[in-house]
Design a protein around this motif. Sequence first.
Motif, PDB file in Angstrom:
ATOM      1  N   GLU A 156      67.323  23.774 -31.651  1.00  0.00           N
ATOM      2  CA  GLU A 156      67.527  23.842 -32.963  1.00  0.00           C
ATOM      3  C   GLU A 156      66.420  23.883 -34.016  1.00  0.00           C
ATOM      4  O   GLU A 156      65.101  24.268 -33.145  1.00  0.00           O
ATOM      5  CB  GLU A 156      68.129  22.287 -33.357  1.00  0.00           C
ATOM      6  N   GLU A 157      66.455  24.031 -35.170  1.00  0.00           N
ATOM      7  CA  GLU A 157      65.271  24.096 -36.157  1.00  0.00           C
ATOM      8  C   GLU A 157      64.428  22.971 -35.923  1.00  0.00           C
ATOM      9  O   GLU A 157      64.585  22.054 -35.341  1.00  0.00           O
ATOM     10  CB  GLU A 157      65.837  24.446 -37.591  1.00  0.00           C
ATOM     11  N   VAL A 158      63.209  23.330 -36.538  1.00  0.00           N
ATOM     12  CA  VAL A 158      62.139  22.399 -36.606  1.00  0.00           C
ATOM     13  C   VAL A 158      62.697  21.207 -37.292  1.00  0.00           C
ATOM     14  O   VAL A 158      62.329  20.009 -36.590  1.00  0.00           O
ATOM     15  CB  VAL A 158      60.752  22.903 -37.130  1.00  0.00           C
ATOM     16  N   THR A 159      63.199  21.127 -38.390  1.00  0.00           N
ATOM     17  CA  THR A 159      63.555  19.851 -38.857  1.00  0.00           C
ATOM     18  C   THR A 159      64.588  19.014 -38.308  1.00  0.00           C
ATOM     19  O   THR A 159      64.665  17.900 -38.434  1.00  0.00           O
ATOM     20  CB  THR A 159      64.149  20.147 -40.393  1.00  0.00           C
ATOM     21  N   GLU A 160      65.370  19.906 -37.844  1.00  0.00           N
ATOM     22  CA  GLU A 160      66.715  18.968 -37.004  1.00  0.00           C
ATOM     23  C   GLU A 160      65.954  18.486 -35.503  1.00  0.00           C
ATOM     24  O   GLU A 160      66.289  17.257 -35.136  1.00  0.00           O
ATOM     25  CB  GLU A 160      67.728  20.016 -36.402  1.00  0.00           C
ATOM     26  N   THR A 161      64.987  18.986 -35.138  1.00  0.00           N
ATOM     27  CA  THR A 161      64.513  18.458 -33.906  1.00  0.00           C
ATOM     28  C   THR A 161      63.589  17.022 -34.339  1.00  0.00           C
ATOM     29  O   THR A 161      63.692  16.091 -33.684  1.00  0.00           O
ATOM     30  CB  THR A 161      63.490  19.364 -33.151  1.00  0.00           C
TER      31      THR A 161
END
Length: 423
Positions: A156-161
């Motif tokens: 997933e994207e950085v923010t979701e991680t």
Amino acid sequence: MSQEINKAEKQDLSLVVQAIGSDLEHTQVRMIASANADMLFHYWKVGHFILYLQKKEGWGSKVIDNLSKAIRSKYPDKKGYSRRNIFYMCQFASAYPLEVLKKMDRIDSLLTTPTIENVLSLTNELNQIVQQPVALIQSTDNQSNTITQQPVAQLEEVTETLSTIYHCDISQIEEIFKHSAIVRTNWASHVILLNNKLPLGECYWYISQAVANGWSRNVLQMQIETNLFTRQITAKKVSNFSVRLPKPQSDLANYLMKDPYIFDMMGQTDKMAERDIERQLVSHITKYLLEMGSGFAFVAQQKHFEVGDSDFYADLILYNIQLHAYVVIELKATPFKPEYMGQLNFYINVVDDTLRGEHDNKTIGLLLCNGGDKVVAQYALSGYDQPIGVSDYQLSKAIPDNLKSVLPAVEEMEKELSKIIGK
């Protein structure tokens, strides 16, 4: 080793680069309004992201090399993604997990009026809670396999991680981050703090001091190298402030005092001849008292007082805005002697009578000596009603090798200092 390199070379980093690049592009939209906080937040998120992938994928340092090259290849106009800086991002995330930022925010609210006691207590509290983000991720993995079940190809994207790691919406994480002390200084200063590997509590204190005093990164480095935290917070100081001044002035005076004071004889330049050093001693002695710290303003050097039929000259008179008081400083090029106290006490009385206004607090005296017995100094203080502190001072010996042969010895500098102050 060769197997690790081969594995690193084969690792598909395109999705990792895409995730980091996506967060970078999103960050840049908001950078005009709050460039420093947004870039620090981006670095912090990337640090967490890479730490997680290192744990999950078993990455070695070679993968970080390749990741740096891949990011710079895709975003050639973007700075800050060197191998070294990516490692700093990981250290940054490791040093300041979310729980640490929350604790810093709480401590901020308790240090609006700092004292030695509460600074020591609260910085020690911070020292006890250091926890690596990897440990936080491990504990999260025990509760949820949301991330660990994903191959890199489905990352997933950085923010979701980051949201999954902390079980928290990214907007809440960002609010906590941007309300914390670490956004108040720049990335270059954070690199200095990371390089010095200070305890968390000391890092927090140096960040607070850098902001309060407007330190550049070079000044921050110098203050760390001269152990300012030790000199100002943990040193065993000699004063009678607690019995001669009312609270909170006594607490603030004790907090602002340092032991020893360190006066940099090199000034602001690196290439200086012997005559330049001597000229500083004669003409610019007050510059060294920038070491005094925040809130001090210069009033007079060798201030003349006519008392009765005699003339007297006080070495230095400052005014501290926070204390709302004059500070009389006596410099001695020799170790402490009890009789020095009487002279300083005399000058405090004179300043109280001639300079102190109705809205000024009681004048404070500071005796700076080149060494001496602290026990003797404490005994000598007991006979005086005026608020007086006694500290050592040192002349900085950090002189470049190419100048050592042309500069006077420290003893010669001290001899010149004694001539200036008329002792």
